[in-house]
Scaffold this motif. Structure first.
Motif, mmCIF file in Angstrom:
data_model
loop_
_atom_site.group_PDB
_atom_site.id
_atom_site.type_symbol
_atom_site.label_atom_id
_atom_site.label_comp_id
_atom_site.label_asym_id
_atom_site.label_seq_id
_atom_site.Cartn_x
_atom_site.Cartn_y
_atom_site.Cartn_z
ATOM 1 N N GLU A 150 0.855 -1.185 0.000
ATOM 2 C CA GLU A 150 0.000 0.000 0.000
ATOM 3 C C GLU A 150 0.888 1.232 0.000
ATOM 4 O O GLU A 150 1.786 1.357 0.835
ATOM 5 C CB GLU A 150 -0.918 0.015 1.225
ATOM 6 C CG GLU A 150 -1.824 1.232 1.296
ATOM 7 C CD GLU A 150 -2.664 1.253 2.555
ATOM 8 O OE1 GLU A 150 -2.138 1.707 3.608
ATOM 9 O OE2 GLU A 150 -3.825 0.806 2.509
ATOM 10 N N GLU A 151 0.634 2.161 -0.932
ATOM 11 C CA GLU A 151 1.422 3.391 -1.034
ATOM 12 C C GLU A 151 0.478 4.581 -1.159
ATOM 13 O O GLU A 151 -0.436 4.575 -1.978
ATOM 14 C CB GLU A 151 2.338 3.347 -2.258
ATOM 15 C CG GLU A 151 3.364 2.226 -2.228
ATOM 16 C CD GLU A 151 4.038 2.041 -3.574
ATOM 17 O OE1 GLU A 151 5.268 2.159 -3.637
ATOM 18 O OE2 GLU A 151 3.317 1.778 -4.561
ATOM 19 N N LEU A 152 0.715 5.598 -0.358
ATOM 20 C CA LEU A 152 -0.128 6.786 -0.339
ATOM 21 C C LEU A 152 0.737 8.017 -0.575
ATOM 22 O O LEU A 152 1.742 8.222 0.115
ATOM 23 C CB LEU A 152 -0.841 6.893 1.011
ATOM 24 C CG LEU A 152 -1.678 8.140 1.263
ATOM 25 C CD1 LEU A 152 -2.811 8.242 0.247
ATOM 26 C CD2 LEU A 152 -2.230 8.123 2.679
ATOM 27 N N ILE A 153 0.328 8.839 -1.550
ATOM 28 C CA ILE A 153 1.036 10.064 -1.884
ATOM 29 C C ILE A 153 0.140 11.244 -1.521
ATOM 30 O O ILE A 153 -1.012 11.319 -1.969
ATOM 31 C CB ILE A 153 1.410 10.122 -3.378
ATOM 32 C CG1 ILE A 153 2.071 8.799 -3.815
ATOM 33 C CG2 ILE A 153 2.309 11.305 -3.658
ATOM 34 C CD1 ILE A 153 3.315 8.435 -3.047
ATOM 35 N N LEU A 154 0.661 12.156 -0.727
ATOM 36 C CA LEU A 154 -0.127 13.272 -0.210
ATOM 37 C C LEU A 154 -0.041 14.465 -1.154
ATOM 38 O O LEU A 154 0.872 15.291 -1.073
ATOM 39 C CB LEU A 154 0.364 13.644 1.183
ATOM 40 C CG LEU A 154 0.263 12.521 2.221
ATOM 41 C CD1 LEU A 154 0.837 12.970 3.546
ATOM 42 C CD2 LEU A 154 -1.177 12.068 2.376
ATOM 43 N N GLY A 155 -0.993 14.540 -2.080
ATOM 44 C CA GLY A 155 -1.069 15.642 -3.019
ATOM 45 C C GLY A 155 -0.217 15.436 -4.257
ATOM 46 O O GLY A 155 0.769 14.703 -4.247
ATOM 47 N N ARG A 156 -0.631 16.101 -5.332
ATOM 48 C CA ARG A 156 0.202 16.140 -6.524
ATOM 49 C C ARG A 156 1.344 17.137 -6.304
ATOM 50 O O ARG A 156 1.438 17.758 -5.256
ATOM 51 C CB ARG A 156 -0.664 16.531 -7.730
ATOM 52 C CG ARG A 156 -1.690 15.462 -8.091
ATOM 53 C CD ARG A 156 -2.718 15.935 -9.103
ATOM 54 N NE ARG A 156 -3.609 16.938 -8.550
ATOM 55 C CZ ARG A 156 -4.778 17.270 -9.105
ATOM 56 N NH1 ARG A 156 -5.187 16.656 -10.207
ATOM 57 N NH2 ARG A 156 -5.526 18.206 -8.556
#
Length: 263
Positions: A150-156
């Protein structure tokens, strides 16, 4: 207009040393495609795994959407599920001055005896103004094997994040193995961006491995660089938790950990 959709995958032994897909049911924005066969799964007798790639058929999830993806890997089968691109959580429509409804994305995974599941989606990107709640539920048989990323990126790039809440619940042989929740973004409890949680990093991820061998030889806890850690679970599992400045650095850490732990 919101979308409610559930896509389904069932993997079963094909009788020839491989894995068949008797159910491959796309729905809404979740288009499922059987892609080239994965390599043989190391250390198992399951032969060659089937591979399914999730392709986004429309922009989703938006606020108000309720999406689900279900996968069943029957006894002795092997399945790898990946994605063609990152998933972007987008804001929903607002009515008057009220807040937009949140989006929901549930994943339900069942892995049978001597079965193998590699669940390797691409990153989830939380866009400004979005509100997404995800829950991954996994049911494992005693001899099942699992790799879950699971990978989460906070904002572009150059953008503040939306609000995202993720939960992973794993049971093995009917007993809890892992149950944890992470809330990030402006709608999360205070301190989410402080040193006790993500410390200003923009990428957060985890890698869960469950292998029967870990019962006899559990992994030893250790640091994996300055912002990642390997933790043994109270069961035949290991969890890698990592922070990074961006998606590329996060993937590098998780890939290196997978290569070291799953041979």
């Amino acid at each position: 207009m919101s979308v409610h959709a559930t896509a389904r995958i069932t993997a079963a032994p094909d009788g020839r040393g491989g894995t068949a897909l008797p159910v491959l049911e796309s729905a809404g924005p979740l288009a499922l495609r059987r892609t080239r066969a994965a390599t043989a799964v190391p250390g198992t007798g399951t032969g060659v795994a089937a591979r399914v790639t999730v392709v986004g058929a429309m922009s989703a999830p938006l606020g108000g959407d309720r999406l689900a993806l279900e996968a069943v890997v029957r006894d002795g089968a092997a399945l790898t599920v990946d994605a063609a691109a990152a998933m972007i959580a987008l804001p929903g429509h607002r009515t008057g001055d009220g807040p937009a409804d949140h989006a929901g994305y549930d994943t339900r995974l069942t892995v049978g005896e001597s079965a193998v599941l590699h669940w390797l989606p691409e990153q989830l990107i939380s866009v400004t103004g979005s509100d997404l709640r995800t829950h991954t539920r996994v049911e494992l048989s005693p001899t099942a094997r699992l790799v879950l990323r699971e990978e989460l990126i906070l904002g572009r790039h150059g953008e503040a994040p939306g609000t995202v809440t993720t939960r992973i619940t794993v049971h093995r042989a009917g007993r809890p193995l892992l149950d944890q929740q992470l809330a990030l973004g402006p709608g999360a409890p205070g301190g989410w961006d402080g040193g006790a949680v993500i410390g200003g990093h923009r990428a957060v991820g985890q890698l869960l491995l469950v292998r029967p061998e870990f019962e006899e030889k559990p992994v030893a806890p250790r640091l994996l660089g300055d912002t990642a850690v390997l933790t043994p679970l109270a069961g035949p599992g290991a969890l890698v938790t990592a922070l990074a400045p961006d998606a590329r650095a996060l993937r590098r850490v998780l890939d290196d950990a997978l290569a070291a732990l799953y041979r």
